[in-house]
Scaffold this active site. Sequence first.
Site, PDB file in Angstrom:
ATOM      1  N   LYS A 128     -25.013  26.535 -22.894  1.00  0.00           N
ATOM      2  CA  LYS A 128     -24.559  25.158 -22.657  1.00  0.00           C
ATOM      3  C   LYS A 128     -25.753  24.224 -22.447  1.00  0.00           C
ATOM      4  CE  LYS A 128     -21.076  24.813 -19.838  1.00  0.00           C
ATOM      5  NZ  LYS A 128     -20.135  24.555 -18.722  1.00  0.00           N
ATOM      6  N   LYS A 168     -25.808  31.541 -12.902  1.00  0.00           N
ATOM      7  CA  LYS A 168     -24.510  31.375 -12.247  1.00  0.00           C
ATOM      8  C   LYS A 168     -24.527  32.201 -10.973  1.00  0.00           C
ATOM      9  CE  LYS A 168     -20.444  29.466 -13.037  1.00  0.00           C
ATOM     10  NZ  LYS A 168     -20.184  28.172 -13.693  1.00  0.00           N
ATOM     11  N   THR A 176     -16.935  16.146 -16.351  1.00  0.00           N
ATOM     12  CA  THR A 176     -16.546  17.170 -17.331  1.00  0.00           C
ATOM     13  C   THR A 176     -15.354  16.697 -18.168  1.00  0.00           C
ATOM     14  OG1 THR A 176     -17.440  18.859 -15.897  1.00  0.00           O
ATOM     15  CG2 THR A 176     -15.886  19.601 -17.561  1.00  0.00           C
TER      16      THR A 176
HETATM   17  P1  NAD Z   1     -10.900  23.450  -9.271  1.00  0.00           P
HETATM   18  O1  NAD Z   1     -11.060  24.503  -8.239  1.00  0.00           O
HETATM   19  O2  NAD Z   1     -11.048  22.022  -8.894  1.00  0.00           O
HETATM   20  O3  NAD Z   1      -9.443  23.582  -9.947  1.00  0.00           O
HETATM   21  C1  NAD Z   1      -8.946  24.777 -10.461  1.00  0.00           C
HETATM   22  C2  NAD Z   1      -7.449  24.607 -10.691  1.00  0.00           C
HETATM   23  O4  NAD Z   1      -6.960  25.770 -11.352  1.00  0.00           O
HETATM   24  C3  NAD Z   1      -6.619  24.460  -9.418  1.00  0.00           C
HETATM   25  O5  NAD Z   1      -5.577  23.541  -9.675  1.00  0.00           O
HETATM   26  C4  NAD Z   1      -6.058  25.871  -9.200  1.00  0.00           C
HETATM   27  O6  NAD Z   1      -4.867  25.852  -8.446  1.00  0.00           O
HETATM   28  C5  NAD Z   1      -5.828  26.284 -10.632  1.00  0.00           C
HETATM   29  N1  NAD Z   1      -5.814  27.719 -10.861  1.00  0.00           N
HETATM   30  C6  NAD Z   1      -6.620  28.669 -10.324  1.00  0.00           C
HETATM   31  N2  NAD Z   1      -6.300  29.873 -10.822  1.00  0.00           N
HETATM   32  C7  NAD Z   1      -5.287  29.669 -11.689  1.00  0.00           C
HETATM   33  C8  NAD Z   1      -4.522  30.532 -12.512  1.00  0.00           C
HETATM   34  N3  NAD Z   1      -4.759  31.837 -12.538  1.00  0.00           N
HETATM   35  N4  NAD Z   1      -3.560  29.967 -13.293  1.00  0.00           N
HETATM   36  C9  NAD Z   1      -3.332  28.647 -13.269  1.00  0.00           C
HETATM   37  N5  NAD Z   1      -4.019  27.777 -12.506  1.00  0.00           N
HETATM   38  C10 NAD Z   1      -4.968  28.298 -11.713  1.00  0.00           C
HETATM   39  O7  NAD Z   1     -11.870  23.879 -10.456  1.00  0.00           O
HETATM   40  P2  NAD Z   1     -12.541  22.928 -11.538  1.00  0.00           P
HETATM   41  O8  NAD Z   1     -13.833  22.433 -11.023  1.00  0.00           O
HETATM   42  O9  NAD Z   1     -11.522  21.959 -12.053  1.00  0.00           O
HETATM   43  O10 NAD Z   1     -12.900  23.983 -12.677  1.00  0.00           O
HETATM   44  C11 NAD Z   1     -11.892  24.496 -13.540  1.00  0.00           C
HETATM   45  C12 NAD Z   1     -12.539  25.304 -14.650  1.00  0.00           C
HETATM   46  O11 NAD Z   1     -13.443  24.467 -15.383  1.00  0.00           O
HETATM   47  C13 NAD Z   1     -13.377  26.493 -14.197  1.00  0.00           C
HETATM   48  O12 NAD Z   1     -13.248  27.531 -15.154  1.00  0.00           O
HETATM   49  C14 NAD Z   1     -14.792  25.965 -14.210  1.00  0.00           C
HETATM   50  O13 NAD Z   1     -15.742  26.987 -14.422  1.00  0.00           O
HETATM   51  C15 NAD Z   1     -14.732  25.065 -15.417  1.00  0.00           C
HETATM   52  N6  NAD Z   1     -15.747  24.008 -15.410  1.00  0.00           N
HETATM   53  C16 NAD Z   1     -15.805  23.135 -14.364  1.00  0.00           C
HETATM   54  C17 NAD Z   1     -16.735  22.109 -14.404  1.00  0.00           C
HETATM   55  C18 NAD Z   1     -16.775  21.047 -13.319  1.00  0.00           C
HETATM   56  O14 NAD Z   1     -17.445  20.047 -13.525  1.00  0.00           O
HETATM   57  N7  NAD Z   1     -16.069  21.191 -12.214  1.00  0.00           N
HETATM   58  C19 NAD Z   1     -17.618  22.007 -15.472  1.00  0.00           C
HETATM   59  C20 NAD Z   1     -17.523  22.923 -16.523  1.00  0.00           C
HETATM   60  C21 NAD Z   1     -16.562  23.920 -16.477  1.00  0.00           C
END
Ligand code: NAD
Length: 370
Positions: A65, A77, A149
């Site tokens: 990335k 990570k 994001t």
């Molecule tokens: P977050 O913790 O804010 O939100 C995660 C959400 O997913 C919550 O609503 C949770 O209840 C839900 N969830 C968890 N397990 C689940 C499941 N098994 N089935 C359905 N829903 C489920 O996390 P985030 O920061 O929004 O990140 C979400 C994803 O995006 C992750 O995979 C993270 O690695 C990826 N990501 C995040 C960012 C960022 O800027 N935060 C950047 C790139 C990638």
Amino acid sequence: MDEIFKYSDEFGPKMIVAVHEPEARLKGIVVVDNVARGPAIGGTRMAPDVSVEECFRLARAMTYKNAAANLPHGGAKSVIVGDPEMSLGEKEKLFRAFARAIRDVKDYVPGPDMGTNEACMAWVQEEIGRAIGLPGEIGGIPLDQIGATGLGLVAAVDVAKDFCGLDLNGATVAIQGFGSVGQHTARFLKKRGCVLVGACDIHGTVSNQDGLDLDTLLDLEKSGKSVIEYGGKVEDKDAIIDVPCDIWVPAARPDVITLHNVDRLKTRVIPQGANIPMSPEIEKVLHERGVLILPDFIANAGGVICGAVEYRGGTREEAEAIIVDTVSSNTRTILENVRKKNVLPREAAITLARERLLEAMEKPDFNCAA
Ligand code: NAD
């Protein structure tokens, strides 16, 4: 040894560090994958069921990335075993212990990820002076508040629509994981005229083909409630996979789409908010079915771009402009190569990232201008 070195290849990992501090109940892993482009940045994930393998795969995704986004950073990570809903006091103790334990892993700059946030990064910064995704008051660009994001994901969709003849005005959207990424993606897609028809969090799924009211869902989340309190059609969390839509956004955990459930997806475009939401084999199945995949490390780079701009002291406005520019141009490049070379989107994306990584690895004095 085989257990650890099974991940090794020409790019990394440079090191895998286990951290353990019984008094703070800390158990964690840091994988620093590759630092050819500069100090490695990558989020710290907290969940009860994290593993070394997940950590390594996520670190490699960060290497690709950061290289694809032309950032002066390598990929890493970390994962911490724990329940993100623990008390604030316990969390602070855990994160301060984590920070002290990685003090000497100087090639690694942590950032927020699933289960962690700006406050966690502020504790890390206070302990060791090295973190991104900090609160605004201490020099951070609040990437989760501005939706860095989500902004990038929607820039990717904006490019992709021309490659699959999708009109965003009235296009239907389902979001798996209504956290930081999911909510902002929903918000930015709504601004493009899309209609949210399904959303889920860990507690369950709500859906309505006539549209869900986004503000109501955002208010529920803001007050710490689940999307299922929206009412109407409520099902278990995996029911989000069955919601027919034009754009299906994975924004939760890895490997949520498998051979067992891939046939249930009825969608046209999958901008991958989550990292590794499905394996390359599953992506191939979907590609052959005409579903356009926008690979994670291209489409969800907004957060890390924002973090990299913060790390060098840039502004929010600068970060937003670079996110949209970088994600749009990378998405266009890979989708053009998908057409020209008849390859899968992930293959085109990996080729782009590897070229930029090898360029750095072949020049010991590599200096990225970004
Ligand atoms: P977050 O913790 O804010 O939100 C995660 C959400 O997913 C919550 O609503 C949770 O209840 C839900 N969830 C968890 N397990 C689940 C499941 N098994 N089935 C359905 N829903 C489920 O996390 P985030 O920061 O929004 O990140 C979400 C994803 O995006 C992750 O995979 C993270 O690695 C990826 N990501 C995040 C960012 C960022 O800027 N935060 C950047 C790139 C990638």
